[in-house]
Scaffold this active site. Sequence first.
Site, PDB file in Angstrom:
ATOM      1  N   ASN A 211       0.846  -1.100  -0.007  1.00 18.96           N
ATOM      2  CA  ASN A 211       0.093  -0.049   0.230  1.00 18.96           C
ATOM      3  C   ASN A 211       0.935   1.279   0.083  1.00 18.96           C
ATOM      4  O   ASN A 211       2.099   0.954   0.130  1.00 18.96           O
ATOM      5  CB  ASN A 211      -0.920  -0.025   1.167  1.00 18.96           C
ATOM      6  CG  ASN A 211      -0.125   0.140   2.484  1.00 18.96           C
ATOM      7  OD1 ASN A 211       0.491   0.892   2.930  1.00 18.96           O
ATOM      8  ND2 ASN A 211      -0.367  -1.094   3.231  1.00 18.96           N
ATOM      9  N   ASP A 307      -4.198  -9.553  13.338  1.00 16.23           N
ATOM     10  CA  ASP A 307      -4.428  -8.015  13.924  1.00 16.23           C
ATOM     11  C   ASP A 307      -2.752  -8.018  15.026  1.00 16.23           C
ATOM     12  O   ASP A 307      -3.341  -8.472  16.008  1.00 16.23           O
ATOM     13  CB  ASP A 307      -5.733  -7.715  14.351  1.00 16.23           C
ATOM     14  CG  ASP A 307      -5.646  -6.267  14.322  1.00 16.23           C
ATOM     15  OD1 ASP A 307      -4.993  -5.499  15.007  1.00 16.23           O
ATOM     16  OD2 ASP A 307      -6.709  -5.669  13.985  1.00 16.23           O
ATOM     17  N   LYS A 338     -13.335   1.257  16.905  1.00 13.86           N
ATOM     18  CA  LYS A 338     -12.178   0.342  16.628  1.00 13.86           C
ATOM     19  C   LYS A 338     -11.325   0.162  18.281  1.00 13.86           C
ATOM     20  O   LYS A 338     -10.817  -0.757  18.524  1.00 13.86           O
ATOM     21  CB  LYS A 338     -11.254   1.144  15.720  1.00 13.86           C
ATOM     22  CG  LYS A 338     -10.033   0.096  15.026  1.00 13.86           C
ATOM     23  CD  LYS A 338      -9.706   0.806  13.835  1.00 13.86           C
ATOM     24  CE  LYS A 338     -10.581   0.727  12.696  1.00 13.86           C
ATOM     25  NZ  LYS A 338     -10.012   1.425  11.510  1.00 13.86           N
TER      26      LYS A 338
HETATM   27  O1  C5P Z   1      -8.466  -2.382  11.845  1.00 20.43           O
HETATM   28  P1  C5P Z   1      -7.509  -1.414  11.203  1.00 20.43           P
HETATM   29  O2  C5P Z   1      -6.686  -2.083  10.212  1.00 20.43           O
HETATM   30  O3  C5P Z   1      -8.287  -0.010  10.601  1.00 20.43           O
HETATM   31  O4  C5P Z   1      -6.785  -0.881  12.436  1.00 20.43           O
HETATM   32  C1  C5P Z   1      -5.543   0.231  12.230  1.00 20.43           C
HETATM   33  C2  C5P Z   1      -4.684  -0.001  13.568  1.00 20.43           C
HETATM   34  O5  C5P Z   1      -4.536  -1.359  13.771  1.00 20.43           O
HETATM   35  C3  C5P Z   1      -3.538   0.484  13.153  1.00 20.43           C
HETATM   36  O6  C5P Z   1      -2.993   0.918  14.420  1.00 20.43           O
HETATM   37  C4  C5P Z   1      -2.737  -0.657  12.652  1.00 20.43           C
HETATM   38  O7  C5P Z   1      -1.234  -0.349  12.931  1.00 20.43           O
HETATM   39  C5  C5P Z   1      -3.035  -1.704  13.408  1.00 20.43           C
HETATM   40  N1  C5P Z   1      -3.186  -3.079  12.893  1.00 20.43           N
HETATM   41  C6  C5P Z   1      -2.303  -4.068  13.244  1.00 20.43           C
HETATM   42  N2  C5P Z   1      -2.464  -5.349  12.433  1.00 20.43           N
HETATM   43  C7  C5P Z   1      -3.198  -5.496  11.394  1.00 20.43           C
HETATM   44  C8  C5P Z   1      -4.068  -4.348  11.109  1.00 20.43           C
HETATM   45  C9  C5P Z   1      -3.746  -3.187  11.504  1.00 20.43           C
HETATM   46  O8  C5P Z   1      -1.446  -3.879  14.195  1.00 20.43           O
HETATM   47  N3  C5P Z   1      -3.055  -6.679  11.053  1.00 20.43           N
END
Ligand code: C5P
Length: 399
Positions: A211, A307, A338
């Site tokens: 990305n 995550d 979130k």
């Molecule tokens: O759920 P989303 O991707 O929008 O959440 C964003 C937050 O979660 C950011 O702080 C990102 O660094 C973290 N994140 C993570 N691992 C993932 C996806 C998101 O640590 N697989």
Amino acid sequence: MTKRLNNKRVLLGVSAGIAAYKTPDLVRKLAAQGAEVRVVMSKNSEQFVTPLALQAVSGHEVHHYAMTADSESGMGHIDLARWADIVLIAPGTANMIARLVIGSADELLTTVCVATEAPIAIAPAMNQQMWQNAATNENMQTLRDRGLLVLGPDSGEQACGEVGPGRMLQPEEIASRLGDHFLNGSLSGQSVMITAGPTWEALDPVRGITNHSSGLMGYAIAQAAAEAGASVTLVSGPTNLSKPEHCQAIDVVSALDMHDAVMSSIEEQDIFIAVAAVADYRPSTNADKKIKKDNEEMTISMVKNPDILADVAALAKRPFCVGFAAETNDVVEYATAKLRRKNLDLIAANHVGGSETGFGTADNAITLISKNSVRELPKANKYALARDLVEAISNEMKK
Ligand code: C5P
């Protein structure tokens, strides 16, 4: 012990007073507080303490008074002036004080003092009559008015046998007061882990899914946290940025690599700030040879990545957890959801989608949301915003 001079570069200027014999101990006390110390000796100070002793304790060659072609070709006076986070003159003799007042640049130490933008601290040390002399008095007032940090002097028995004010503070006291100077709103003594940048999810040896995250925000936060005295570990996906100073950097490629790197040392961390734009999915298979364009259509099957932030926040012994949420609309609503879902302490919601903030841009704006407050950090360049965020995190942790 909280190291209050963590990541701070102290340039110790030794001037020619009997208290100079205490400066090797001072170097050690500064280092014990986490400081990196370099020493510049004034011309006559070598009569009171040897350069070799100061070199041995500081671990660096001592800079002499003379500005020779040789000395200037290494770390010259301008480099030294830029290097320092603070210049500490100890002992500060009556003569050195007078030379600072007139802005003398007659040897290396005084020249550095004129050339530096760093704050200057001075620990006066002299006979009590010299300290109480009208000229010294006025000179000290001038230095105070200019904002120099004055440490001491102490009062008591002096090397010359007299008793009164003018004795240099003890090295431990000087190091401690210098630490106070840097303490404001800081993360001193805290261990902070930050994830930054994008991840790369390989399809085959030459292709992958990634990305547009530049990593700039995460790197700026790492730098701000280090400047605030934290021990910083930066776990970074592929970026073109050079690593901020004073950070331990761990380079990773994929979300799984990042997950492993974080989990392997998360127990030592007090704060976890997840700034990385982690890929939500990865290709289910990673071909070991380049995929050929034999078919008219191609389907990529993907599986969900772990995550990282949610896994850290779910640990029994967890650090203070800060997440980021890049949202185009209904920012507060989505970010608050979130925060709850991932069990975070704080979430920084980015307004993305516009052309002026967010991915790849220099400026950013953040809405900072905790379980019971919402606060705006207005649009600023990412470094200024990172400093505001670090301060907000340290304040939130005190609640
Ligand atoms: O759920 P989303 O991707 O929008 O959440 C964003 C937050 O979660 C950011 O702080 C990102 O660094 C973290 N994140 C993570 N691992 C993932 C996806 C998101 O640590 N697989």
